[in-house]
Every structure is written in structure tokens, then in C-alpha cells.
Design an enzyme around this catalytic site. Structure first.
Site, PDB file in Angstrom:
ATOM      1  N   ASP A 117     -25.595   7.806 -31.645  1.00  0.00           N
ATOM      2  CA  ASP A 117     -25.569   6.448 -31.095  1.00  0.00           C
ATOM      3  C   ASP A 117     -25.214   6.569 -29.615  1.00  0.00           C
ATOM      4  O   ASP A 117     -24.796   7.633 -29.144  1.00  0.00           O
ATOM      5  CB  ASP A 117     -24.524   5.610 -31.862  1.00  0.00           C
ATOM      6  CG  ASP A 117     -24.494   4.148 -31.433  1.00  0.00           C
ATOM      7  OD1 ASP A 117     -25.489   3.666 -30.846  1.00  0.00           O
ATOM      8  OD2 ASP A 117     -23.470   3.476 -31.685  1.00  0.00           O
ATOM      9  N   GLN A 137     -25.924  -2.477 -40.257  1.00  0.00           N
ATOM     10  CA  GLN A 137     -26.736  -1.346 -39.797  1.00  0.00           C
ATOM     11  C   GLN A 137     -26.643  -0.191 -40.783  1.00  0.00           C
ATOM     12  O   GLN A 137     -27.645   0.421 -41.140  1.00  0.00           O
ATOM     13  CB  GLN A 137     -26.243  -0.882 -38.409  1.00  0.00           C
ATOM     14  CG  GLN A 137     -26.977   0.325 -37.881  1.00  0.00           C
ATOM     15  CD  GLN A 137     -28.418   0.026 -37.513  1.00  0.00           C
ATOM     16  OE1 GLN A 137     -28.678  -0.895 -36.758  1.00  0.00           O
ATOM     17  NE2 GLN A 137     -29.357   0.785 -38.051  1.00  0.00           N
ATOM     18  N   HIS A 157     -20.132  -1.586 -38.033  1.00  0.00           N
ATOM     19  CA  HIS A 157     -21.478  -2.170 -38.033  1.00  0.00           C
ATOM     20  C   HIS A 157     -22.045  -2.034 -39.454  1.00  0.00           C
ATOM     21  O   HIS A 157     -22.977  -1.255 -39.697  1.00  0.00           O
ATOM     22  CB  HIS A 157     -22.344  -1.427 -37.008  1.00  0.00           C
ATOM     23  CG  HIS A 157     -23.576  -2.173 -36.579  1.00  0.00           C
ATOM     24  ND1 HIS A 157     -23.925  -3.399 -37.111  1.00  0.00           N
ATOM     25  CD2 HIS A 157     -24.546  -1.863 -35.663  1.00  0.00           C
ATOM     26  CE1 HIS A 157     -25.059  -3.805 -36.545  1.00  0.00           C
ATOM     27  NE2 HIS A 157     -25.444  -2.899 -35.662  1.00  0.00           N
ATOM     28  N   ARG A 180     -33.392  -2.983 -41.492  1.00  0.00           N
ATOM     29  CA  ARG A 180     -32.367  -3.998 -41.190  1.00  0.00           C
ATOM     30  C   ARG A 180     -32.761  -5.315 -41.849  1.00  0.00           C
ATOM     31  O   ARG A 180     -31.943  -6.013 -42.428  1.00  0.00           O
ATOM     32  CB  ARG A 180     -32.253  -4.221 -39.665  1.00  0.00           C
ATOM     33  CG  ARG A 180     -31.705  -3.058 -38.871  1.00  0.00           C
ATOM     34  CD  ARG A 180     -30.254  -2.790 -39.171  1.00  0.00           C
ATOM     35  NE  ARG A 180     -29.394  -3.952 -38.963  1.00  0.00           N
ATOM     36  CZ  ARG A 180     -28.890  -4.351 -37.786  1.00  0.00           C
ATOM     37  NH1 ARG A 180     -29.135  -3.663 -36.693  1.00  0.00           N
ATOM     38  NH2 ARG A 180     -28.119  -5.424 -37.687  1.00  0.00           N
ATOM     39  N   ARG A 238     -21.391 -11.564 -34.418  1.00  0.00           N
ATOM     40  CA  ARG A 238     -21.312 -10.311 -33.653  1.00  0.00           C
ATOM     41  C   ARG A 238     -20.303 -10.551 -32.534  1.00  0.00           C
ATOM     42  O   ARG A 238     -20.484 -11.447 -31.710  1.00  0.00           O
ATOM     43  CB  ARG A 238     -22.674  -9.945 -33.067  1.00  0.00           C
ATOM     44  CG  ARG A 238     -22.568  -8.896 -31.968  1.00  0.00           C
ATOM     45  CD  ARG A 238     -23.895  -8.311 -31.555  1.00  0.00           C
ATOM     46  NE  ARG A 238     -24.414  -7.441 -32.598  1.00  0.00           N
ATOM     47  CZ  ARG A 238     -25.388  -6.558 -32.408  1.00  0.00           C
ATOM     48  NH1 ARG A 238     -25.957  -6.426 -31.231  1.00  0.00           N
ATOM     49  NH2 ARG A 238     -25.813  -5.809 -33.403  1.00  0.00           N
ATOM     50  N   CYS A 243     -29.409   3.920 -34.507  1.00  0.00           N
ATOM     51  CA  CYS A 243     -29.419   2.461 -34.757  1.00  0.00           C
ATOM     52  C   CYS A 243     -30.171   1.701 -33.677  1.00  0.00           C
ATOM     53  O   CYS A 243     -30.580   0.573 -33.903  1.00  0.00           O
ATOM     54  CB  CYS A 243     -27.989   1.951 -34.899  1.00  0.00           C
ATOM     55  SG  CYS A 243     -27.013   2.052 -33.390  1.00  0.00           S
TER      56      CYS A 243
HETATM   57  N1  NVA Z   1     -22.354   1.321 -30.721  1.00  0.00           N
HETATM   58  C1  NVA Z   1     -23.326   0.397 -30.203  1.00  0.00           C
HETATM   59  C2  NVA Z   1     -24.241  -0.073 -31.282  1.00  0.00           C
HETATM   60  C3  NVA Z   1     -25.308  -1.018 -30.828  1.00  0.00           C
HETATM   61  C4  NVA Z   1     -26.137  -1.544 -31.960  1.00  0.00           C
HETATM   62  C5  NVA Z   1     -22.627  -0.769 -29.554  1.00  0.00           C
HETATM   63  O1  NVA Z   1     -21.633  -1.250 -30.124  1.00  0.00           O
HETATM   64  O2  NVA Z   1     -23.044  -1.197 -28.485  1.00  0.00           O
HETATM   65  N1   CP Z   2     -28.904  -1.742 -33.952  1.00  0.00           N
HETATM   66  C1   CP Z   2     -28.602  -2.988 -33.567  1.00  0.00           C
HETATM   67  O1   CP Z   2     -27.680  -3.619 -34.077  1.00  0.00           O
HETATM   68  O2   CP Z   2     -29.414  -3.483 -32.599  1.00  0.00           O
HETATM   69  P1   CP Z   2     -29.214  -4.815 -31.764  1.00  0.00           P
HETATM   70  O3   CP Z   2     -28.016  -4.604 -30.871  1.00  0.00           O
HETATM   71  O4   CP Z   2     -30.478  -4.978 -30.997  1.00  0.00           O
HETATM   72  O5   CP Z   2     -28.966  -5.959 -32.708  1.00  0.00           O
END
Ligand code: NVA
Ligand code: CP
Length: 302
Positions: free
Chosen positions: A220, A132, A129, A288, A102, A260
Site C-alpha cells: 500500500d 477493502q 479498512h 469492492r 470514511r 488496494c
Molecule cells: N492507506 C491508504 C489506503 C487508501 C485506500 C490511506 O489510508 O490513504
Molecule cells: N482502496 C480504496 O479504498 O480506494 P478509494 O480511496 O478510492 O476509495
């Protein structure tokens, strides 16, 4: 399929295979049937951003598959002090059976795959993502029994979630609409992909136009990880892009709502809508685990 870097790389058949396997693994888990497909395998999990779901579901998933997962914080790794990703990739490939990462830049994930010799899984970048959205697709298919004839609508920031939902939704044969402010559109490469689906895709600045006749409405956060400094500015720009009762009245009866998580009640979604759809939102979160286990089996099992 050697890696999971982005849904743009996957064929609809590969995605369906993952979803089918995810359903099977979920069934086995619910019925106490063990499935140690990855006995003796180790997954490294590099996190340059925070996580609750991704971390816990990957770690637990590896355990349930008979393998082991290592949490590698970007702050502790030498990568955080400037060791190039090319070298990190080649070193980790000597120890591990797979890497989940990540991070911010999609290129870092692509480079990890390019220079390493083990499967790489994208656990979120600024661009996409995919894990997800595989879970989202699984949850949608569970509710509706398939994708045919469905309309998926995304409201809000044209971010990583928007990018993956557009690609995943279109590849699975749904109609897809997205409403974003003009300066916050999805990635140009995603819009170019969607342009190949004439009559199936709508991009608008009008949330109600996007939500009209939708079977699934997704939103989101307005400010993703790394955009903390823009929070106040974004709150103003995204004011009209909230999933609330009025917006949902434009959608089909029985509309499904997905998020998500983490969710910001009162911003991209109201408290009422969130709580009314909590069951399907937390089903999505649960999935997930199952969807990622399917990805892990597909990529790591020899
Ligand atoms: N768009 C959000 C998703 C978090 C799971 C982010 O990138 O922070
Ligand atoms: N939706 C998601 O990816 O959650 P986290 O940021 O908690 O991993």
C-alpha cells in the site's frame, strides 16, 4: 452482526458468510439476475477523506440493490463545523437505514455506532479498512479456491491496510507475515491479537524474510491520506520496502499481488510488477462492489 466497524469484531463464520454472499451477488450480477434486496432503503455516505473506489462502489452497489445512496461530504455537513458526532448519529438515524463513514479517528466511527440506532459501516479510518480487506479476501479465495495452507505477506507501512490484512488473514486461517520499518509497525492492538496465533504470524523489518514462500504479496502507499506532510521523509524510510521482481523471487511461483489502490509506481510497487499483476489488482478493485453489497444486504436487510 449489527455494524462493520473493524474486522477484530467479526467472527470467522461471519466473514465467511459475507464472502459467500459476495460470490453469489457477483454471480447474479454477471448473469443479469436482479437482486433488489434493499428496495426503498437509503444509505448515507460520510466522507472526511477523498475516495474513488469506496464512493463509487457503495453508491452503485446501493443502486443495484434497489436502494439509494447519499454522498455527504464532511466539508458540507455541520459535522465539519463542529456539530458533535453523537448528535449527527441520532439525527441521521431518523432519516436513513444505514451509514457508511470514511474518516480519520476510529473513535468517530465507534461513536456513530454507539449513539445512532442504524448500522454503521467503516469505509476506512486511520486504524483500519475492513471493506477493502473483505474484497481482498474474496479475490484471494477466487484465485486459490480457499485459504488453507496459504501465506499472505504485507510489505510497507504498518497502516490501516496492514492492520486489517493481519486480522483478516489470520481469522481466515492463512499464515501472515508483515515487513515494516521499526517505527512504522502495525497497531499494538493488532499485534496483541496476532500474538494469539503462534507460529502463524511473523513481523519483521526484512521484506525478503516476510516474502519468503508467500502466496500473496500485498502493499500500500507509503503515505496515507492525512500524512501528506510526511511524504518526503517517508520516501526515505521506506526505500527498501518496494514490491519488485527481486522481492517477488523470494515468494512462491505464481504469487498473487494485491494493492488496494491508489498505487504509486516507483515507490511501494514497480511499474513492471503492477502491470504484470494488473488483472488481479483490478479484480480486487471490482470485488469492492460485490463484497460491500454483501455487507449492505447483511446489515440493512430486515
Ligand atoms: N492507506 C491508504 C489506503 C487508501 C485506500 C490511506 O489510508 O490513504
Ligand atoms: N482502496 C480504496 O479504498 O480506494 P478509494 O480511496 O478510492 O476509495
Amino acid at each position: 452482526m449489527k455494524h462493520l466497524l473493524k474486522l477484530l469484531d467479526m467472527s470467522p463464520a461471519e466473514m465467511t458468510e459475507i464472502l459467500d454472499l459476495a460470490d453469489q451477488l457477483k454471480y447474479e450480477r454477471k448473469h443479469g439476475i436482479e437482486h433488489p434486496h434493499l428496495k426503498g432503503k437509503a444509505l448515507g455516505m460520510i466522507f472526511q477523506k477523498s475516495s474513488t473506489r469506496t464512493r463509487v462502489s457503495f453508491e452503485t452497489g446501493m443502486y443495484q440493490l434497489g436502494g439509494h445512496a447519499l454522498f455527504l461530504s464532511g466539508r458540507d455537513l455541520q459535522i465539519g463545523r463542529g456539530e458533535p458526532v453523537q448528535d449527527t448519529a441520532r439525527v441521521l438515524s431518523r432519516y436513513l437505514d444505514g451509514i457508511m463513514i470514511r474518516t480519520f479517528d476510529q473513535k468517530e466511527v465507534e461513536d456513530l455506532a454507539k449513539y445512532g440506532s442504524i448500522p454503521v459501516i467503516n469505509g476506512l479510518t486511520d486504524f483500519c479498512h475492513p471493506c477493502q480487506v473483505l474484497a481482498d479476501l474474496m479475490t484471494i479465495r477466487e484465485k486459490f479456491g480457499g485459504f488453507s495452507g496459504l501465506k499472505l505477506c504485507y510489505i510497507g507501512d504498518g497502516n490501516n491496510m496492514a492492520n486489517s490484512l493481519i486480522v483478516g488473514g489470520l481469522k481466515m486461517g492463512m499464515k501472515v507475515s508483515a515487513a515494516t520499518p521499526a517505527a512504522y509497525r502495525p497497531d499494538p492492538s493488532v499485534l496483541e491479537f496476532a500474538a494469539g496465533y503462534e507460529g502463524q504470524f511473523l513481523l519483521t523489518e526484512e521484506p525478503e524474510a516476510a516474502a519468503a514462500g508467500a502466496d500473496i504479496v500485498v502493499t500500500d502507499t507509503w503515505a496515507s491520506m492525512g500524512q501528506e506532510d510526511e511524504k518526503e521523509e517517508r520516501k526515505k524510510v521506506f526505500q527498501g520496502y518496494q514490491v519488485n521482481h527481486q522481492l517477488l523471487s523470494a515468494a512462491n511461483p505464481g504469487v498473487m499481488v494485491q494493492h488496494c489502490l491508489p498505487a504509486y509506481r516507483g515507490q511501494e510497487i514497480t511499474e513492471e510488477v503492477f502491470e504484470e499483476h494488473a488483472q488481479e489488482i483490478f479484480d480486487e478493485a471490482e470485488n469492492r462492489l460485490h463484497a460491500q453489497k454483501a455487507v449492505l444486504v447483511k446489515l440493512l436487510k430486515k
